[in-house]
Design a protein around this motif. Structure first.
Motif, PDB file in Angstrom:
ATOM      1  N   ARG A   1      -3.200   0.946   4.388  1.00 14.61           N
ATOM      2  CA  ARG A   1      -3.176   0.037   5.535  1.00 14.61           C
ATOM      3  C   ARG A   1      -3.975  -1.226   5.267  1.00 14.61           C
ATOM      4  O   ARG A   1      -3.551  -2.327   5.631  1.00 14.61           O
ATOM      5  N   LEU A   2      -5.143  -1.081   4.612  1.00 14.08           N
ATOM      6  CA  LEU A   2      -6.029  -2.219   4.416  1.00 14.08           C
ATOM      7  C   LEU A   2      -5.681  -3.064   3.193  1.00 14.08           C
ATOM      8  O   LEU A   2      -5.809  -4.293   3.226  1.00 14.08           O
ATOM      9  N   HIS A   3      -5.234  -2.404   2.116  1.00 12.62           N
ATOM     10  CA  HIS A   3      -5.166  -3.112   0.841  1.00 12.62           C
ATOM     11  C   HIS A   3      -3.807  -3.083   0.143  1.00 12.62           C
ATOM     12  O   HIS A   3      -3.660  -3.699  -0.910  1.00 12.62           O
ATOM     13  N   LEU A   4      -2.833  -2.397   0.719  1.00 14.67           N
ATOM     14  CA  LEU A   4      -1.473  -2.464   0.179  1.00 14.67           C
ATOM     15  C   LEU A   4      -0.543  -3.226   1.126  1.00 14.67           C
ATOM     16  O   LEU A   4       0.025  -4.246   0.747  1.00 14.67           O
ATOM     17  N   ALA A   5      -0.392  -2.726   2.339  1.00 12.23           N
ATOM     18  CA  ALA A   5       0.561  -3.330   3.280  1.00 12.23           C
ATOM     19  C   ALA A   5       0.370  -4.841   3.461  1.00 12.23           C
ATOM     20  O   ALA A   5       1.357  -5.597   3.445  1.00 12.23           O
ATOM     21  N   PRO A   6      -0.875  -5.350   3.597  1.00 15.95           N
ATOM     22  CA  PRO A   6      -1.020  -6.800   3.809  1.00 15.95           C
ATOM     23  C   PRO A   6      -0.648  -7.647   2.594  1.00 15.95           C
ATOM     24  O   PRO A   6      -0.512  -8.874   2.733  1.00 15.95           O
ATOM     25  N   HIS A   7      -0.478  -7.020   1.426  1.00 16.76           N
ATOM     26  CA  HIS A   7      -0.259  -7.793   0.199  1.00 16.76           C
ATOM     27  C   HIS A   7       1.100  -7.527  -0.450  1.00 16.76           C
ATOM     28  O   HIS A   7       1.321  -7.902  -1.598  1.00 16.76           O
ATOM     29  N   LEU A   8       2.011  -6.900   0.278  1.00 15.11           N
ATOM     30  CA  LEU A   8       3.288  -6.520  -0.323  1.00 15.11           C
ATOM     31  C   LEU A   8       4.334  -7.640  -0.302  1.00 15.11           C
ATOM     32  O   LEU A   8       5.297  -7.591  -1.065  1.00 15.11           O
ATOM     33  N   ARG A   9       4.160  -8.631   0.548  1.00 13.30           N
ATOM     34  CA  ARG A   9       5.210  -9.640   0.669  1.00 13.30           C
ATOM     35  C   ARG A   9       5.522 -10.341  -0.658  1.00 13.30           C
ATOM     36  O   ARG A   9       6.707 -10.503  -1.001  1.00 13.30           O
ATOM     37  N   PRO A  10       4.515 -10.799  -1.441  1.00 10.92           N
ATOM     38  CA  PRO A  10       4.861 -11.443  -2.716  1.00 10.92           C
ATOM     39  C   PRO A  10       5.670 -10.536  -3.635  1.00 10.92           C
ATOM     40  O   PRO A  10       6.591 -10.997  -4.318  1.00 10.92           O
ATOM     41  N   PHE A  11       5.338  -9.241  -3.662  1.00 11.05           N
ATOM     42  CA  PHE A  11       6.101  -8.303  -4.490  1.00 11.05           C
ATOM     43  C   PHE A  11       7.531  -8.195  -3.997  1.00 11.05           C
ATOM     44  O   PHE A  11       8.487  -8.247  -4.787  1.00 11.05           O
ATOM     45  N   LEU A  12       7.701  -8.059  -2.687  1.00  9.21           N
ATOM     46  CA  LEU A  12       9.049  -7.922  -2.127  1.00  9.21           C
ATOM     47  C   LEU A  12       9.862  -9.202  -2.310  1.00  9.21           C
ATOM     48  O   LEU A  12      11.073  -9.142  -2.553  1.00  9.21           O
ATOM     49  N   ASP A  13       9.205 -10.358  -2.193  1.00 10.62           N
ATOM     50  CA  ASP A  13       9.903 -11.623  -2.417  1.00 10.62           C
ATOM     51  C   ASP A  13      10.351 -11.753  -3.874  1.00 10.62           C
ATOM     52  O   ASP A  13      11.427 -12.299  -4.153  1.00 10.62           O
ATOM     53  N   ALA A  14       9.514 -11.260  -4.791  1.00 12.69           N
ATOM     54  CA  ALA A  14       9.847 -11.365  -6.211  1.00 12.69           C
ATOM     55  C   ALA A  14      10.895 -10.344  -6.628  1.00 12.69           C
ATOM     56  O   ALA A  14      11.608 -10.545  -7.621  1.00 12.69           O
ATOM     57  N   HIS A  15      11.007  -9.239  -5.874  1.00 17.60           N
ATOM     58  CA  HIS A  15      11.930  -8.158  -6.241  1.00 17.60           C
ATOM     59  C   HIS A  15      12.756  -7.743  -5.020  1.00 17.60           C
ATOM     60  O   HIS A  15      12.618  -6.631  -4.505  1.00 17.60           O
TER      61      HIS A  15
ATOM     62  N   GLY B   1       9.001   0.971 -10.491  1.00 19.76           N
ATOM     63  CA  GLY B   1       7.619   1.426 -10.517  1.00 19.76           C
ATOM     64  C   GLY B   1       6.785   0.650 -11.512  1.00 19.76           C
ATOM     65  O   GLY B   1       5.605   0.352 -11.264  1.00 19.76           O
ATOM     66  N   GLU B   2       7.374   0.310 -12.651  1.00 17.71           N
ATOM     67  CA  GLU B   2       6.656  -0.502 -13.637  1.00 17.71           C
ATOM     68  C   GLU B   2       6.337  -1.884 -13.063  1.00 17.71           C
ATOM     69  O   GLU B   2       5.247  -2.425 -13.288  1.00 17.71           O
ATOM     70  N   ALA B   3       7.278  -2.437 -12.309  1.00 19.44           N
ATOM     71  CA  ALA B   3       7.033  -3.736 -11.690  1.00 19.44           C
ATOM     72  C   ALA B   3       5.914  -3.646 -10.662  1.00 19.44           C
ATOM     73  O   ALA B   3       5.052  -4.537 -10.579  1.00 19.44           O
ATOM     74  N   MET B   4       5.909  -2.569  -9.867  1.00 19.87           N
ATOM     75  CA  MET B   4       4.845  -2.385  -8.880  1.00 19.87           C
ATOM     76  C   MET B   4       3.496  -2.198  -9.573  1.00 19.87           C
ATOM     77  O   MET B   4       2.476  -2.761  -9.141  1.00 19.87           O
ATOM     78  N   LEU B   5       3.468  -1.426 -10.643  1.00 18.91           N
ATOM     79  CA  LEU B   5       2.216  -1.203 -11.375  1.00 18.91           C
ATOM     80  C   LEU B   5       1.671  -2.521 -11.921  1.00 18.91           C
ATOM     81  O   LEU B   5       0.463  -2.799 -11.828  1.00 18.91           O
ATOM     82  N   THR B   6       2.540  -3.353 -12.467  1.00 16.73           N
ATOM     83  CA  THR B   6       2.117  -4.666 -12.962  1.00 16.73           C
ATOM     84  C   THR B   6       1.553  -5.514 -11.830  1.00 16.73           C
ATOM     85  O   THR B   6       0.520  -6.177 -11.983  1.00 16.73           O
ATOM     86  N   TYR B   7       2.204  -5.477 -10.685  1.00 13.58           N
ATOM     87  CA  TYR B   7       1.737  -6.256  -9.538  1.00 13.58           C
ATOM     88  C   TYR B   7       0.377  -5.763  -9.054  1.00 13.58           C
ATOM     89  O   TYR B   7      -0.525  -6.561  -8.752  1.00 13.58           O
ATOM     90  N   LEU B   8       0.205  -4.442  -8.982  1.00 14.54           N
ATOM     91  CA  LEU B   8      -1.065  -3.891  -8.513  1.00 14.54           C
ATOM     92  C   LEU B   8      -2.192  -4.216  -9.474  1.00 14.54           C
ATOM     93  O   LEU B   8      -3.331  -4.481  -9.048  1.00 14.54           O
ATOM     94  N   ARG B   9      -1.912  -4.219 -10.759  1.00 17.86           N
ATOM     95  CA  ARG B   9      -2.950  -4.588 -11.725  1.00 17.86           C
ATOM     96  C   ARG B   9      -3.408  -6.027 -11.499  1.00 17.86           C
ATOM     97  O   ARG B   9      -4.600  -6.328 -11.577  1.00 17.86           O
ATOM     98  N   ARG B  10      -2.481  -6.916 -11.230  1.00 14.62           N
ATOM     99  CA  ARG B  10      -2.843  -8.310 -10.957  1.00 14.62           C
ATOM    100  C   ARG B  10      -3.606  -8.407  -9.642  1.00 14.62           C
ATOM    101  O   ARG B  10      -4.610  -9.111  -9.540  1.00 14.62           O
ATOM    102  N   LEU B  11      -3.121  -7.697  -8.629  1.00 13.77           N
ATOM    103  CA  LEU B  11      -3.722  -7.777  -7.306  1.00 13.77           C
ATOM    104  C   LEU B  11      -5.164  -7.314  -7.316  1.00 13.77           C
ATOM    105  O   LEU B  11      -6.044  -7.954  -6.713  1.00 13.77           O
ATOM    106  N   PHE B  12      -5.432  -6.206  -8.007  1.00 10.32           N
ATOM    107  CA  PHE B  12      -6.763  -5.615  -7.964  1.00 10.32           C
ATOM    108  C   PHE B  12      -7.622  -5.977  -9.169  1.00 10.32           C
ATOM    109  O   PHE B  12      -8.720  -5.437  -9.328  1.00 10.32           O
ATOM    110  N   ALA B  13      -7.128  -6.892 -10.004  1.00  4.66           N
ATOM    111  CA  ALA B  13      -7.988  -7.398 -11.078  1.00  4.66           C
ATOM    112  C   ALA B  13      -9.231  -8.041 -10.475  1.00  4.66           C
ATOM    113  O   ALA B  13     -10.323  -8.011 -11.067  1.00  4.66           O
ATOM    114  N   THR B  14      -9.070  -8.626  -9.295  1.00  6.88           N
ATOM    115  CA  THR B  14     -10.195  -9.129  -8.499  1.00  6.88           C
ATOM    116  C   THR B  14     -10.083  -8.463  -7.134  1.00  6.88           C
ATOM    117  O   THR B  14      -9.415  -8.975  -6.241  1.00  6.88           O
TER     118      THR B  14
END
Length: 297
Positions: free
Chosen positions: A102-116, A275-288
């Motif tokens: 709720r706090l750290h996935l849902a608010p940040h999913l739009r860029p992933f969904l727009d890209a895929h 899933g590989e695309a999501m994993l790549t996105y999460l790595r970028r998102l949580f790098a910081t």
């Protein structure tokens, strides 16, 4: 181009200490300290108050950190929007703990969904550790010190845990001075979260029944905010409450064991391209990581 020393500064704040950031980066604590000092010299301001055991943002450091987090997040989102989707399509089932999702996935999913846009994403939130095969989960987020056997685990971010309570509870029950004082306090934990394994001047385990039994980690946080008792919570879960004073640190020299982290896990040889695309996105998102902005000691 983002100054690598500025990016390192954000990482240090997220990690909570120079040594933790050094371990994550594979460099020495002395090198981290040198680069932060170089950044401060270039900016002409002190960004951090630091000792061997504590780290805290200065007022100017807090402003600079807030701005840098926004800049790095914008860059990650821009990269996701222009990345080559390679025709990635199909269903993707992601599972995560309720609070984290709720706090750290849902608010940040739009860029992933727009890209895929051709990925059909299902996000299931539960505090239970599901069997990935039985639940047909492609990728799961786990906050743990030891990922379960039989899965491939990718460490995404640290997960510092701190003891905290509402000021109203401490005013009524008294503030613990030593770790042994917890025995006379009301403690809060969801099913399976005890014993608390803490490190500080040594290592100890706290085993006690929760004053309210619950299977929900979110309920534990809300009970703590309401002044019911003391909880051991991840910084990612209570960062906002610590920042606005609804919760305060208890026994700040003690913390949850340092091996806890946020992982993405999946079954071997079973991660689809989505899933590989999501994993790549999460790595970028949580790098910081977007939590821990207080750099609470």
């Amino acid at each position: 181009m983002i100054d690598p020393d500025a990016a390192l500064f954000v990482h240090v704040v997220a990690a909570g200490s120079l040594s933790a950031a050094a371990r994550a980066r594979g460099i020495s604590p002395a090198m981290v300290s040198k680069r932060i000092a170089r950044l401060e010299a270039r900016l002409g301001v002190r960004l951090l108050h630091r000792t061997t055991r504590r780290l805290a943002l200065t007022p100017r450091g807090a402003v600079f950190h807030r701005d840098m987090v926004a800049v790095l997040a914008a860059i990650a989102e821009a990269e996701a929007r222009v990345a080559d989707t390679g025709g990635i399509a199909g269903p993707l089932v992601v599972n995560a703990p309720t609070s984290f999702g709720r706090l750290h996935l849902a608010p940040h999913l739009r860029p992933f969904l727009d890209a895929h846009p051709a990925i059909a994403l299902r996000l299931d939130l539960t505090d239970a550790f599901l069997d990935l095969t039985a639940a047909r989960v492609d990728l799961a987020i786990r906050v743990t010190g030891a990922p379960p056997p039989g899965v491939v685990a990718h460490r995404l971010a640290p997960s510092r845990r701190v003891l905290c309570a509402a000021p109203a509870y401490l005013a009524a029950a008294g503030r613990p001075i030593a770790i042994g004082d917890l025995a006379r306090h009301r403690l809060l934990a969801a099913d399976g979260q005890m014993p608390w394994r803490l490190t500080g001047t040594g290592a100890t385990a706290i085993e006690a029944p929760s004053v309210v039994a619950t299977d929900s980690s979110e309920v534990v946080r809300e009970l703590a905010i309401a002044g019911v008792g003391i909880a051991l919570r991840s910084i990612w879960d209570v960062d906002a409450e610590l920042a606005d004073g609804r919760l305060v640190r208890v026994l700040p020299e003690w913390r949850g064991s340092d091996d806890a982290a946020v992982y993405a896990v999946h079954l071997p040889d079973a991660l689809p391209r989505a899933g590989e695309a999501m994993l790549t996105y999460l790595r970028r998102l949580f790098a910081t990581p977007p939590w821990g902005n207080r750099a609470a000691p």
